[in-house]
Structures are given as structure tokens and as C-alpha cells.
Design a protein around this motif. Structure first.
Motif, PDB file in Angstrom:
ATOM      1  N   UNK A   1     142.150  72.696  41.202  1.00 36.10           N
ATOM      2  CA  UNK A   1     143.100  73.709  40.747  1.00 36.10           C
ATOM      3  C   UNK A   1     143.745  74.332  41.974  1.00 36.10           C
ATOM      4  N   UNK A   2     144.911  74.917  41.759  1.00 37.47           N
ATOM      5  CA  UNK A   2     145.652  75.550  42.845  1.00 37.47           C
ATOM      6  C   UNK A   2     145.156  76.986  42.991  1.00 37.47           C
ATOM      7  N   UNK A   3     144.657  77.313  44.152  1.00 38.88           N
ATOM      8  CA  UNK A   3     144.173  78.664  44.415  1.00 38.88           C
ATOM      9  C   UNK A   3     142.720  78.846  44.025  1.00 38.88           C
ATOM     10  N   UNK A   4     142.266  80.073  44.184  1.00 41.69           N
ATOM     11  CA  UNK A   4     140.885  80.430  43.860  1.00 41.69           C
ATOM     12  C   UNK A   4     140.728  80.671  42.360  1.00 41.69           C
ATOM     13  N   UNK A   5     139.475  80.663  41.914  1.00 43.07           N
ATOM     14  CA  UNK A   5     139.146  80.937  40.511  1.00 43.07           C
ATOM     15  C   UNK A   5     138.959  82.448  40.363  1.00 43.07           C
TER      16      UNK A   5
END
Length: 191
Positions: free
Chosen positions: A109-113
Motif C-alpha cells: 500500500x502507498x504510505x503508512x497504515x
């Protein structure tokens, strides 16, 4: 006397070779052993409750019923610095419950969760990494059972970084449930 002198000479030569060998440090010894890293963050997102934030949990779930009611799991897994330069692979061990296709797809996924992620508010799916199928033989095989993605293919361990991932169901009916310290993880070395 000759044989005693020869024995002492051979013994001294062997001793000097052993003493000249580099010592194995604890870091080197540790790098020989497999290490398993489970998610630091694991969040279920559910289509049936698209704006409800379930928060971080130790319970993973991927499911779909009759082509709808998708449940997906977002995960962040931190890979420590000391495994830099080693090979890693994704593994799945001992599901708690299974049904339907017993399959999932893994994406980056793009970026942090974010801890407040929901079905409607989540990171964008990025790159497809794998599709895997598990079964009851994995669940019943005991603590050492492992299922690896890509038939065991590996990737460079991203030491000091976190992997941000999403597992989604495959097929109209699917159910995979797990509880840490089992389920989805990254293994560094050991094969």
C-alpha cells in the motif's frame, strides 16, 4: 622420537590454523538463524461497516461472502536493521479457521497504515506481490508448519524499514482467520 616430533609439529600447525580462524560474533551467529517478524500493526477493514475504525488487533481476517461483505486486513511489519543484506520471504503459518477458496492476495500500500483506517479511509493499494492458497494441512501441521508465497521466492530484507501491506480475499466465498503469533509474517533467513 621422530613420530613424537612429527605429532608435535602437526599439532602446533593445526592449533595455529584454528587460532588464526576469525571468531564468529553473536551477530554473525544470529544471522544464521531464521527470524520471524509478525505485524506491528494489523487492522481489519470491513465493507459492511465502511466508516467504522476497528483499530489495531492481533486477529487477522480475510473474507468475502457471496461476492460481497469484503473483509481485508492492513498490516505494517517492521524489519530490524540487523537483517539488512539477508534474504526475506513472506510466510503464513497455522490459520485458526478456513473456508471457501482459502486464498488471499497480498499487495503493498502507498504510505503508512493509519490506526484509524476504515474501508472508506485507507491507504491506496499499490503493487500486487502474491496470491496464495492455504489449507487445513497447514493448520494441523503444528508449530513448524509454514506456507510460503511465490513457491519460496525471496527478496532483499529491507532492514530498518517497515513493510505496509494489505491482504484481500479471492473468489466469491473466502475465509481465512488467524491470531498472532501465527498467521502472516516475514521470515529472514533460515533456508
Amino acid at each position: 622420537m621422530k613420530s613424537a616430533t612429527l605429532f608435535v609439529s602437526v599439532f602446533l600447525a593445526a592449533t595455529s590454523l584454528v587460532c588464526a580462524a576469525p571468531a564468529v560474533t553473536s551477530v554473525e551467529a544470529r544471522s544464521e538463524q531464521p527470524q520471524i517478524f509478525f505485524p506491528d500493526v494489523m487492522i481489519q477493514i470491513k465493507e459492511a461497516w465502511p466508516d467504522h475504525a476497528y483499530g489495531d488487533t492481533t486477529w487477522g481476517l480475510v473474507s468475502r461472502t457471496n461476492g460481497k461483505e469484503n473483509v481485508q486486513t492492513l498490516m505494517s511489519i517492521h524489519i530490524p536493521n540487523h537483517v539488512s543484506g539477508r534474504k526475506c520471504r513472506y510466510i503464513f503459518t497455522q490459520p485458526h479457521d478456513l473456508g471457501g477458496s482459502m486464498s488471499a492476495q497480498l499487495f503493498t500500500v502507498i504510505g503508512k497504515i493509519p490506526l484509524d483506517a476504515t474501508f472508506n479511509k485507507r491507504p491506496s493499494r499499490d503493487r500486487h506481490l502474491a496470491t496464495f492458497k492455504t489449507d487445513w494441512s497447514i493448520a494441523m501441521a503444528g508449530e513448524n508448519a509454514q506456507f510460503t508465497f511465490f513457491g519460496g521466492e525471496t527478496f532483499d530484507c529491507p532492514g530498518g524499514k517497515s513493510l505496509h501491506l494489505e491482504l484481500i480475499p479471492v473468489g466469491d466465498n473466502d475465509y481465512i482467520e488467524w491470531y498472532e503469533p501465527y498467521g502472516f509474517a516475514v521470515q529472514a533467513g533460515g533456508w
